[in-house]
Design an enzyme around this catalytic site. Structure first.
Site, PDB file in Angstrom:
ATOM      1  N   CYS A 128      33.362  54.469  38.593  1.00  0.00           N
ATOM      2  CA  CYS A 128      32.909  53.782  37.374  1.00  0.00           C
ATOM      3  C   CYS A 128      33.643  54.324  36.159  1.00  0.00           C
ATOM      4  CB  CYS A 128      31.414  53.980  37.183  1.00  0.00           C
ATOM      5  SG  CYS A 128      30.432  53.656  38.660  1.00  0.00           S
ATOM      6  N   GLU A 131      34.130  50.017  30.859  1.00  0.00           N
ATOM      7  CA  GLU A 131      32.911  49.740  30.091  1.00  0.00           C
ATOM      8  C   GLU A 131      33.104  48.423  29.348  1.00  0.00           C
ATOM      9  OE1 GLU A 131      32.137  53.064  27.522  1.00  0.00           O
ATOM     10  OE2 GLU A 131      31.983  54.462  29.224  1.00  0.00           O
ATOM     11  N   GLY A 135      38.108  48.471  28.567  1.00  0.00           N
ATOM     12  CA  GLY A 135      38.703  47.997  29.812  1.00  0.00           C
ATOM     13  C   GLY A 135      40.108  48.561  29.917  1.00  0.00           C
ATOM     14  N   ARG A 289      53.443  19.504  59.722  1.00  0.00           N
ATOM     15  CA  ARG A 289      53.020  18.338  58.939  1.00  0.00           C
ATOM     16  C   ARG A 289      54.188  17.352  58.809  1.00  0.00           C
ATOM     17  NH1 ARG A 289      49.259  14.756  57.279  1.00  0.00           N
ATOM     18  NH2 ARG A 289      49.659  14.016  55.172  1.00  0.00           N
ATOM     19  N   GLY A 361      49.274  20.570  50.358  1.00  0.00           N
ATOM     20  CA  GLY A 361      48.808  19.326  49.727  1.00  0.00           C
ATOM     21  C   GLY A 361      47.300  19.318  49.545  1.00  0.00           C
ATOM     22  N   GLU A 385      42.836  47.486  38.204  1.00  0.00           N
ATOM     23  CA  GLU A 385      43.767  48.629  38.310  1.00  0.00           C
ATOM     24  C   GLU A 385      44.875  48.521  37.260  1.00  0.00           C
ATOM     25  OE1 GLU A 385      41.989  51.005  40.717  1.00  0.00           O
ATOM     26  OE2 GLU A 385      44.126  51.423  40.702  1.00  0.00           O
ATOM     27  N   THR A 387      45.886  45.581  34.061  1.00  0.00           N
ATOM     28  CA  THR A 387      46.381  44.204  34.053  1.00  0.00           C
ATOM     29  C   THR A 387      47.914  44.216  34.116  1.00  0.00           C
ATOM     30  OG1 THR A 387      46.605  44.115  31.656  1.00  0.00           O
ATOM     31  CG2 THR A 387      44.448  43.480  32.565  1.00  0.00           C
TER      32      THR A 387
HETATM   33  C1  LIG Z   1      36.462  42.305  40.481  1.00  0.00           C
HETATM   34  C2  LIG Z   1      36.693  43.493  39.619  1.00  0.00           C
HETATM   35  C3  LIG Z   1      36.548  44.761  40.165  1.00  0.00           C
HETATM   36  C4  LIG Z   1      36.745  45.886  39.356  1.00  0.00           C
HETATM   37  N1  LIG Z   1      36.513  47.141  39.882  1.00  0.00           N
HETATM   38  C5  LIG Z   1      36.501  48.216  39.039  1.00  0.00           C
HETATM   39  C6  LIG Z   1      36.046  49.490  39.483  1.00  0.00           C
HETATM   40  O1  LIG Z   1      35.701  49.673  40.653  1.00  0.00           O
HETATM   41  N2  LIG Z   1      35.974  50.502  38.592  1.00  0.00           N
HETATM   42  C7  LIG Z   1      36.341  50.353  37.291  1.00  0.00           C
HETATM   43  O2  LIG Z   1      36.241  51.303  36.521  1.00  0.00           O
HETATM   44  N3  LIG Z   1      36.788  49.151  36.824  1.00  0.00           N
HETATM   45  C8  LIG Z   1      36.869  48.090  37.669  1.00  0.00           C
HETATM   46  N4  LIG Z   1      37.294  46.852  37.209  1.00  0.00           N
HETATM   47  C9  LIG Z   1      37.681  46.734  35.800  1.00  0.00           C
HETATM   48  C10 LIG Z   1      39.151  46.384  35.590  1.00  0.00           C
HETATM   49  O3  LIG Z   1      39.940  47.501  35.832  1.00  0.00           O
HETATM   50  C11 LIG Z   1      39.270  45.825  34.162  1.00  0.00           C
HETATM   51  O4  LIG Z   1      38.722  44.526  34.175  1.00  0.00           O
HETATM   52  C12 LIG Z   1      40.699  45.791  33.686  1.00  0.00           C
HETATM   53  O5  LIG Z   1      41.169  47.093  33.462  1.00  0.00           O
HETATM   54  C13 LIG Z   1      40.861  44.993  32.393  1.00  0.00           C
HETATM   55  O6  LIG Z   1      39.912  45.348  31.430  1.00  0.00           O
HETATM   56  P1  LIG Z   1      39.082  44.194  30.666  1.00  0.00           P
HETATM   57  O7  LIG Z   1      38.506  43.318  31.709  1.00  0.00           O
HETATM   58  O8  LIG Z   1      38.143  44.853  29.726  1.00  0.00           O
HETATM   59  O9  LIG Z   1      40.160  43.363  29.870  1.00  0.00           O
HETATM   60  P2  LIG Z   1      40.758  43.695  28.412  1.00  0.00           P
HETATM   61  O10 LIG Z   1      41.227  45.111  28.360  1.00  0.00           O
HETATM   62  O11 LIG Z   1      39.784  43.248  27.380  1.00  0.00           O
HETATM   63  O12 LIG Z   1      42.025  42.747  28.385  1.00  0.00           O
HETATM   64  C14 LIG Z   1      41.966  41.363  28.049  1.00  0.00           C
HETATM   65  C15 LIG Z   1      43.390  40.817  27.986  1.00  0.00           C
HETATM   66  O13 LIG Z   1      44.108  41.489  26.935  1.00  0.00           O
HETATM   67  C16 LIG Z   1      45.307  42.060  27.439  1.00  0.00           C
HETATM   68  N5  LIG Z   1      45.609  43.302  26.745  1.00  0.00           N
HETATM   69  C17 LIG Z   1      44.761  44.332  26.441  1.00  0.00           C
HETATM   70  N6  LIG Z   1      45.407  45.317  25.816  1.00  0.00           N
HETATM   71  C18 LIG Z   1      46.706  44.940  25.727  1.00  0.00           C
HETATM   72  C19 LIG Z   1      47.880  45.525  25.192  1.00  0.00           C
HETATM   73  N7  LIG Z   1      47.864  46.739  24.639  1.00  0.00           N
HETATM   74  N8  LIG Z   1      49.048  44.831  25.274  1.00  0.00           N
HETATM   75  C20 LIG Z   1      49.083  43.599  25.848  1.00  0.00           C
HETATM   76  N9  LIG Z   1      47.999  42.989  26.371  1.00  0.00           N
HETATM   77  C21 LIG Z   1      46.830  43.644  26.320  1.00  0.00           C
HETATM   78  C22 LIG Z   1      45.009  42.316  28.918  1.00  0.00           C
HETATM   79  O14 LIG Z   1      46.201  42.442  29.670  1.00  0.00           O
HETATM   80  C23 LIG Z   1      44.192  41.085  29.269  1.00  0.00           C
HETATM   81  O15 LIG Z   1      45.037  40.015  29.550  1.00  0.00           O
HETATM   82  C24 LIG Z   1      37.137  45.730  38.014  1.00  0.00           C
HETATM   83  C25 LIG Z   1      37.286  44.444  37.474  1.00  0.00           C
HETATM   84  C26 LIG Z   1      37.060  43.328  38.257  1.00  0.00           C
HETATM   85  C27 LIG Z   1      37.167  41.971  37.618  1.00  0.00           C
END
Ligand SMILES: Cc1cc2nc3c(=O)[nH]c(=O)nc-3n(C[C@H](O)[C@H](O)[C@H](O)COP(=O)(O)OP(=O)(O)OC[C@H]3O[C@@H](n4cnc5c(N)ncnc54)[C@H](O)[C@@H]3O)c2cc1C
Length: 405
Positions: A128, A131, A135, A289, A361, A385, A387
């Protein structure tokens, strides 16, 4: 004499084939059902545990394979079987890696086995970090860890989100801030033992893909844990905080980032498994196909797409294997090669699965065929892990030496 080789050894091939059998015979037939149910597939995890695939020993063996490719080969096969089930089986390893990367030998010995449980009583673990307001920006964590000298306890308060296995895990590893003024360098990782009061599951998310894998909020409300649950120990933390307060730049690697660095190529390998699965379905379909009196693969438009799909999958695997080999052989990641591998593999999986749907298709658009599920599953690989944008940021900083924003 050159010692370079891309060939898998006998043992590696045997493990790969064994996993492939489990993926084909147990995971594939169950994949659609658990995707629809959106529930943790405990019976599948248990079957994996019974034959030794869901166990600390198995992952440790693959992790310590000196070539580095033990883990990527295993991940690719399991996720070729199915990504939702695959993540349910390997989700625990993210928390296990956090303990392996940051814990003392005693902590590893205590907590890692409890994360997996036993084949008769399987458990899962959760890592975890994320938050609601932290993210991509892991330095912004608000969850606080406060030390109470009198009782030798840490008290955790905050809300975690997106935690794979969050709330259903036996052991939760929680990243929290000890000194908010220090940002990422003021953070530490803690083990929350099974049954600890104050930890509860918040919202469980309904997702686009990997729906068999449980993803939820974790609420920490006055969670009290013994001092020995701080990974790495208090002395090491105090030294690290002192260095950070003095403004020292060296040695300030934060706990969450250490976990991500170690796991990115493995996550890339999962994406490759999904891509390979979709490519194989599309290749078979294109050969059988018939339209306009000939198999659709007779059209260059289709055949060249398949050629590109295969080329990108193989290129992604080479990047993943390189990064894994580098990590296992203590080669420094001078160009963020771990991030590169995850970036390219994630983007490849999304692109390849989209092409597979196109080649099938109308059938590609239905749940009668698996490629639409594979496409939904692949979409997480450009998000979690780190984006794709964050991977590019890490690579850009690494190759330029500049603080690119
Ligand atoms: C199914 C799932 C499983 C997960 N499992 C875990 C887990 O086990 N443990 C855990 O801790 N987390 C987990 N996560 C969290 C995951 O790692 C985060 O969702 C991810 O790091 C992105 O954070 P965010 O969703 O807050 O997006 P944000 O950080 O809000 O990003 C939103 C958008 O803005 C872009 N962005 C943000 N900052 C920048 C920048 N500086 N430059 C360019 N673009 C930017 C991002 O690339 C994205 O496109 C999980 C998420 C999902 C959906």
């Amino acid at each position: 004499m050159s010692t370079f080789s891309m060939a898998l050894g006998e043992d590696q091939l045997a493990v790969r084939d064994w996993l492939h059998g489990f993926a084909a015979d147990v995971m594939r037939p169950a994949a659609a059902e658990w995707d629809e149910r959106e529930e943790t597939p405990w019976p599948i995890i248990q079957e994996a545990a019974k034959i030794g695939i869901y166990s600390l020993d198995f992952y440790a063996q693959q992790f310590f394979d000196p070539s580095g490719v033990g883990i990527p080969v295993a991940m690719e096969e399991l996720f070729w079987g199915d990504a939702g089930l695959g993540l349910s089986i390997v989700g625990t390893t993210l928390a296990a890696v956090a303990v392996l990367a940051n814990g003392t030998e005693e902590q590893i010995g205590t907590w890692a086995p409890q994360m997996f449980g036993t084949p008769d009583d399987v458990k899962v673990a959760a890592f975890c970090s994320s938050e609601p307001d932290a993210g991509s920006d892991v330095s912004a964590l608000r969850t606080r860890a406060v030390y109470e000298e009198a009782t030798d306890e840490w008290v955790l308060n905050g809300t975690k989100t997106w935690a794979t296995n969050g709330g259903i895990a036996a052991v939760h590893v929680v990243v929290a801030t000890v000194d908010p003024a220090l940002g990422a360098r003021g953070q530490a990782s803690f083990v929350v033992p099974p049954g600890t009061a104050g930890l509860s599951q918040g919202q469980k998310f309904k997702k686009h893909g990997i729906r068999a894998s449980h993803t939820a909020e974790v609420v920490l409300d006055g969670v009290r844990i013994p001092g020995h649950c701080l990974l790495g120990g208090k002395e090491k933390l105090d030294e690290r905080l002192a260095r950070a307060r003095e403004g020292a730049r060296k040695g300030g690697k934060n706990a969450a980032m250490a976990t991500f660095e170690a796991s990115r190529p493995a996550v890339g390998a999962q994406a490759i498994g999904i891509a390979r699965a979709a490519y194989e379905v599309a290749l078979d379909y294109a050969k059988t196909r018939v339209q306009f009196g000939r198999p659709i693969i007779d059209n260059q438009g289709v055949a060249f797409t398949l050629a590109d799909m295969r080329t990108r999958i193989d290129a992604a695997r080479l990047l993943v294997w390189r990064a894994s080999w580098m990590a296992a052989n203590q080669q420094p990641f001078t160009a963020a090669e771990g991030s590169m591998s995850k970036l390219y593999a994630g983007e490849t999986a999304k692109w390849v699965t989209a092409q597979a749907m196109q080649i099938l298709g109308g059938n590609g658009f239905t749940r009668e065929y698996p490629v639409e599920r594979m496409h939904r599953d692949s979409a997480i690989y450009t998000i979690f892990e780190g984006t794709s944008e964050i991977q590019r940021l890490v690579i850009a900083r690494s190759i330029s030496g500049l603080p690119i924003r």
